[in-house]
Write an enzyme that holds these catalytic residues in place. Sequence first.
Site, PDB file in Angstrom:
ATOM      1  N   HIS A   1       0.827  -1.208   0.000  1.00  0.00           N
ATOM      2  CA  HIS A   1       0.000   0.000   0.000  1.00  0.00           C
ATOM      3  C   HIS A   1       0.862   1.258   0.000  1.00  0.00           C
ATOM      4  CE1 HIS A   1      -3.089  -2.808   0.729  1.00  0.00           C
ATOM      5  NE2 HIS A   1      -2.602  -3.142   1.899  1.00  0.00           N
TER       6      HIS A   1
ATOM      7  N   HIS B   1      -7.151  -4.173  -0.821  1.00  0.00           N
ATOM      8  CA  HIS B   1      -6.491  -5.467  -0.977  1.00  0.00           C
ATOM      9  C   HIS B   1      -7.157  -6.254  -2.091  1.00  0.00           C
ATOM     10  CE1 HIS B   1      -6.293  -4.262   3.271  1.00  0.00           C
ATOM     11  NE2 HIS B   1      -5.064  -4.663   3.197  1.00  0.00           N
TER      12      HIS B   1
END
Lengths: 335, 335, 213, 213
Positions: free
Chosen positions: B61, B222
């Site tokens: 991320h 995700h």
Amino acid sequence: MKRLINDPYDVVEEMLEGYVLAHKDHVELLTEGEAQGRVVLSKASKNKDKVGVIIGGGSGHEPLFLGYVGAGFADAAVIGNINTSPSPDPCYAAVKAIDKGKGCIYLYGNYAGDVMNFDMGAEKADEEDGIRVETVLVTDDVISSENIEDRRGIAGMFFVHKATSAKADMGADLDEVVAAAKKINDATRTMGVAMSSATLPSKGGPIFEMEDGDMEIGMGIHGEPGVRRGKIEPADRVVDQIMEPILADLPYVKGDEVYVLVNSLGATPILDLHICFRRVAQILEEKGITVYKSLVGSFASSMDMAGMSVTLVKLDAELKELLDYPCDTPYFTQI
Amino acid sequence: MKRLINDPYDVVEEMLEGYVLAHKDHVELLTEGEAQGRVVLSKASKNKDKVGVIIGGGSGHEPLFLGYVGAGFADAAVIGNINTSPSPDPCYAAVKAIDKGKGCIYLYGNYAGDVMNFDMGAEKADEEDGIRVETVLVTDDVISSENIEDRRGIAGMFFVHKATSAKADMGADLDEVVAAAKKINDATRTMGVAMSSATLPSKGGPIFEMEDGDMEIGMGIHGEPGVRRGKIEPADRVVDQIMEPILADLPYVKGDEVYVLVNSLGATPILDLHICFRRVAQILEEKGITVYKSLVGSFASSMDMAGMSVTLVKLDAELKELLDYPCDTPYFTQI
Amino acid sequence: MSDYILNKDYFIGVLEDLAVLAEEKKVYFSELDSAIGDGDHGMNLSIGFREVSKNLEGWKSEDINTIFKNAGTALLDKVGGASGPLYGGFFMKFGVPAKGKEEVSFDEFIEMMEAGVAIIEKRGKASVGDKTMVDTLRPAVDALRAVYSEDDMAPKEAMKKALEAGSAGSDSTIPIIAKKGRAMRLGERAIGHRDPGSASSVAILEIFYNRMP
Amino acid sequence: MSDYILNKDYFIGVLEDLAVLAEEKKVYFSELDSAIGDGDHGMNLSIGFREVSKNLEGWKSEDINTIFKNAGTALLDKVGGASGPLYGGFFMKFGVPAKGKEEVSFDEFIEMMEAGVAIIEKRGKASVGDKTMVDTLRPAVDALRAVYSEDDMAPKEAMKKALEAGSAGSDSTIPIIAKKGRAMRLGERAIGHRDPGSASSVAILEIFYNRMP
Ligand SMILES: Nc1ncnc2c1ncn2[C@@H]1O[C@H](COP(=O)(O)OP(=O)(O)O)[C@@H](O)[C@H]1O
Ligand SMILES: Nc1ncnc2c1ncn2[C@@H]1O[C@H](COP(=O)(O)OP(=O)(O)O)[C@@H](O)[C@H]1O
Ligand SMILES: [Mg+2]
Ligand SMILES: [Mg+2]
Ligand SMILES: [Mg+2]
Ligand SMILES: [Mg+2]
């Protein structure tokens, strides 16, 4: 196409409209007359009596160029269509808006289209207003030609723009600013690899097809073909192939200090960039070259192109001072 | 796969090795013992007597979480495997390294795995060292549940981490820091859209197939499935669909001020983000909501996922002060 | 033959057809440019000629020179890149010999073509063999003058020869390396690809030919 | 039946087989997780069991409890996410009833299983019907105890029943929505998909069964 746009003919105007709204503390858009809505002006430089620094080029390389307009950095950016130099009038309008009687410098990548358009802008400033405008072309892409003056400008533009802007902000005169621009350009070398083409909004698809799993060493940031296509290799091997021509292109000696940029062309994650940076650092360590500072991120993109470039700037005390000079822009702030 | 990695089992370790080399002025890696090489520490906070702010979560991320460790921002980030919470011991080690006797706060997105691991870290800090560790979960993803406390944390984490870190840096005690974290989390709403899956290094391909030209509204960072899949629409229409649930989720009234983040999940260019921002600004303008400031870029990614999210933070004087508080980290610097 | 004239309607018709052409061949020109450039040549012409087309109605009362000055300026302002100043310059200079006129003789037409091509050569610092639009335009204008004045050919016939020479010129860009433009950096890799500007120039010449009375 | 024992070699063999399993089923587990989670369940187990496998040789001289404590700690430390603390906890607690022992009775084995499953339920705050690995493990352990103690079945036979109950439990995750884990946010969209953790739990039970004398 995995893009978020409206009419492809409106992308640049809509981006600019969004840009000046989003970053209203830093910039404004020059809309009237010759500027044609294609000149982004720094609010900070308004009352600063200095040589004007104007950068620019085609759209699709964000945060280049408009992202680097702001305090301590460029005074204006002139914005072209996607992958296309701006036209002469906005180049001229930027000069008119910025000049404080000390002249201006144009900085941009060495592309035929940009040269023609910016030159015409400079001529007009000279003829109509007697404003002196000098030009320094960025030529950092080592693989694009044997002759340095024929080379393209790619991610190294960031450093050339940064250092030159700092020089101007320090109060140097136009000749000194030009000299600084040439000096940092001479010290800057870049090479890149691409793993996909960018998506052209006008086409609704990639500029060219690239098989998934292929990479092209030396591709340009407009998707200009590179020197060698093959299967994607492990990151360390890819970096090795990029670093070799860079290191061969300048006499680097043990004890040299460099500023490093590992740049994403768009879709290559920060995660991968740091894996690449690790290998760059290993190679430099082996050669006894010290990493003074480094930047890792997307500083000069080709929209959603997957790919990466490495830039080295060989430093001396002056270049360090210029690159460390504080600045505050929407896409680069340094204390 | 269009990625630059070596062995997929080494991506996180190699990224961290590169990260601390590239950003050595800001951070260092805690390698010994329980830290297991997964704790990134701010050099700036070393000698600062304050409540410790620890953020963290899975890798993939970036620039979350490690990019926001530095002066005026987080003191440490705990780094998990890709899309996977860090394990308990590094969470604990971060507390041990950071605590100045004033306790620590854990801030992370509300995911079952993160909660289990960080909770175990906090327990250990309490049992073995008597250090008080409080936790505030970020729950900004409006579409992920009807119940706010069940919602996921996505790009809004940036603001929660930023404001909470500022509060701690100003010298607040742990209860005040916790209160600030809850307050900013309560004021923050995000929703996103994805147009492709990220590439999982372990798989050498996308987490799931998405047809080129499709988009999924509400997808998680995700790659967790969202609420609706369909053909990609013009940017303005996509933004409309994102803004509606956000604006419906808090009582926004005419005259409210918001901080806006238009975030790229990775492969969506800055160009597109500004086209989206333009529409966000139009919608807010229509509602009489003022844009106080805005950020446009990749602040919380899902590696090379194509997609975008919009975050609004409803502001008051305190939140403005916290978000404006100066900071200096490798991926966010503000004067 | 000396009473052969090209009137304003002819030129307006050419501009109208060019706008249609730019849309129709957008993909083709861009694809040529993808191979050895940056893939935007078609979009560039489309952007430019949309602007021409949008404003053409308002220019119709002007003389030929002003019409082309406006058209050239539109291209120059809206396109950018290499083709903006080159084609923009072409049209801006193309009208000059027709200053104040509502119609021109064929000799004047040749003069107009020469003026247009000359500014491209000047701005681009390009000559035949550099793998650019000049490889189409220079042989075309030279052929036009040669067959018309020397061989005493009918105007439309002469324009046909010019078009053929231009077309052959464009073909001649295929087997060579580039000395100007983006393709310059490709060296040998440019071989085997037609220069996109040389192709658009052929298409432009074709419209001048097709419209001729 | 009371002289039925499971010795250290059995348990070491189980751990060896689990390491093989984690590699073999990596793609399968991850694909289940892609559908309703984040696609990493296979990689997570692979990372964890590679660590176990790397160190197992050095643990072999320890008692059963220590071996499993080490294995559980390896999973806990290396995996993270949801399955790290859950399976890590499982193995750490699994060995406790075998503290100081080189072999265990089948009653003790059932106790070990119960201890492992209990910590998963506790840490995950999950119960049967939440669409998690508990849907496999709780019915399996319950069946194991029931058939062994109540029906007086042979150990391996009893383990087979446990495996069947676990397998049915995993199947039962398919038609339901999730109340725990990432899939929780999907609501109805989780229906029709097997929970990945319930599938890996079946595979783990299968290894315990296969290795039994
Ligand atoms: N220096 C030059 N002189 C003449 N023609 C040129 C020159 N540079 C480029 N061209 C022409 O311009 C064409 C490319 O135009 P275009 O794609 O619209 O611009 P850009 O190269 O800026 O993307 C080339 O195919 C070539 O024919
Ligand atoms: N609260 C919970 N209780 C029990 N099991 C859970 C819980 N949350 C998740 N799980 C199990 O963990 C599995 C997912 O594991 P994994 O993919 O490795 O971790 P993550 O969800 O962090 O990516 C799920 O399929 C489910 O069986
Ligand atoms: Mg171009
Ligand atoms: Mg995970
Ligand atoms: Mg082009
Ligand atoms: Mg998972």
